[in-house]
Design a protein around this motif. Sequence first.
Motif, PDB file in Angstrom:
ATOM      1  N   VAL A   1       0.836  -1.202   0.000  1.00  0.00           N
ATOM      2  CA  VAL A   1       0.000   0.000   0.000  1.00  0.00           C
ATOM      3  C   VAL A   1       0.870   1.250   0.000  1.00  0.00           C
TER       4      VAL A   1
ATOM      5  N   VAL B   1      -8.157   2.408  -0.046  1.00  0.00           N
ATOM      6  CA  VAL B   1      -7.970   0.975   0.209  1.00  0.00           C
ATOM      7  C   VAL B   1      -9.298   0.405   0.668  1.00  0.00           C
TER       8      VAL B   1
ATOM      9  N   ILE C   1      -2.502   0.309   7.834  1.00  0.00           N
ATOM     10  CA  ILE C   1      -2.531   0.940   6.519  1.00  0.00           C
ATOM     11  C   ILE C   1      -2.574   2.459   6.666  1.00  0.00           C
TER      12      ILE C   1
END
Length: 506
Positions: free
Chosen positions: A105, A113, A126
């Motif tokens: 990512v 996402v 993330i």
Amino acid sequence: MQVAFSVGDFLARAHTVYPERVAVVDEPQQTAPSWGELTYADVMRLARSQAATLDELGIEPGARVAMISHNAARMLVSFFGVSAWGRVFVPINFRLAAAEVEYIVDHCGAEVVMLDPDLAHLADVIDAPHVFVLGRDDDRIWSSRAEPRPWEPDENATATINYTSGTTARPKGVEQTHRALWTNATVFGWQASVSDRDVYLHTLPMFHCNGWGQVYGVTGMGGRHIVLRQVDGAEILRRIAEHGVTYLCCAPAVLAMVLDALETWEGEVPGRDRVRCVVAGAPPPTRTIERVRAELGWEFIQIYGLTETAPLLTMSRMREEWDDLEAPEQARLLGRAGAPALSTSIMLDDSGEILARSNTVLQGYWDNPDATTEALAGDWFHTGDGGSYEDGYVTIADRKKDVIISGGENVSSIEVEDALASHDAVREVAVIGTPDERWGELVTALVVADGVTADELIAHCRERLAGYKCPKRIEFRDELARTATGKLQKFKLRQEFWAGHDRQVN
């Protein structure tokens, strides 16, 4: 006239020609509420809504939108809702560890996402401006009723970034253009005889090479997608029977699961004389090919390719000239990687490495110019695979780095694996080179089997192979490390044997 290719072409055609036809049957057993049956009109409506939402979030064309999910209708829709309006879709392997997902990512710079509910915990690691959980946040992804901003297709623009499956330590982001994905889907579909009568079962993870392009090709012909969330041999047979499946793609390990399930299956074999099964990921044992054709009654088709080639490079399918051959010889011929696909050129370099040129070859590795230059040196894609190219057909001998040099002799691990797999007791096998002071590298087999000894397996190999090729060491395991697509992760299998060595060759 020249009209730019776009992956949006496939959904546009299906929506124009087959709007009321059932397009997708979603997986019924999943954490997020199943979407059930969707028509192609539904798929277009959802894709347009997703594109409009990305407009509203300020996500510009060229920005990366990632999804980490098992197979699901939401993922299939996103291949179009993201890329057909100019953004770059990044489908990520749902089996990766949190640190690996975090790396991908961050590396691709994803601005959005989307997470499967079973992976919602990844939101903690993330770092992206917008993180959604599928099902829970559907109304934030697919509720817009605005018209998405038009995007003038650029066939040379990146449509997807697909990260390599993990047979190397650090995944690389493979950039595939609209032109490459369009070419792969149409050539693959033509050579595999995809039509509007097909019912396609998604046994293959959609994140892997965009389901080998079937999310596009089957859609473009108006076929029906049957979503399978978790691979299971008996469940595959049930879905084939329930939905009238005609077509599927999978790794050899998945075929082995189906053949195992067949032993306890009651009634007629589902899909006999109807199913076309396309296999890749590793050359399957000849015996497996024979069993698929005889016991399942399915057509066996083998392809060869890589994430970097979208993936189709070659295809091996029955041809008229082989009709009168005995079944074992037909299986042997089908076991080759295949003949070059339309618009693909193949050659071997002086070391025996397979090189390819094709419209499906990657544009480059995302943010990795050195790896790109190396892979495309001389204006040919360097596959890293060794083999032969004779009579118009490619045969894979081995990954170049997997060739075992024992006592000065080159040993193909695939050849040894094929010999071991021909024993009825062997379910899985991986052959690797392990360090040895006398031989340099020892031919070592890691085997999943029932009711057989190491000595019996070595004796079995001696009936089929030259003595120097036979395994000198056999270890039994409960399972072997594989990627989500069934590919053996030999670098992991080697680690315990090569710990403390500067290099994994002796």
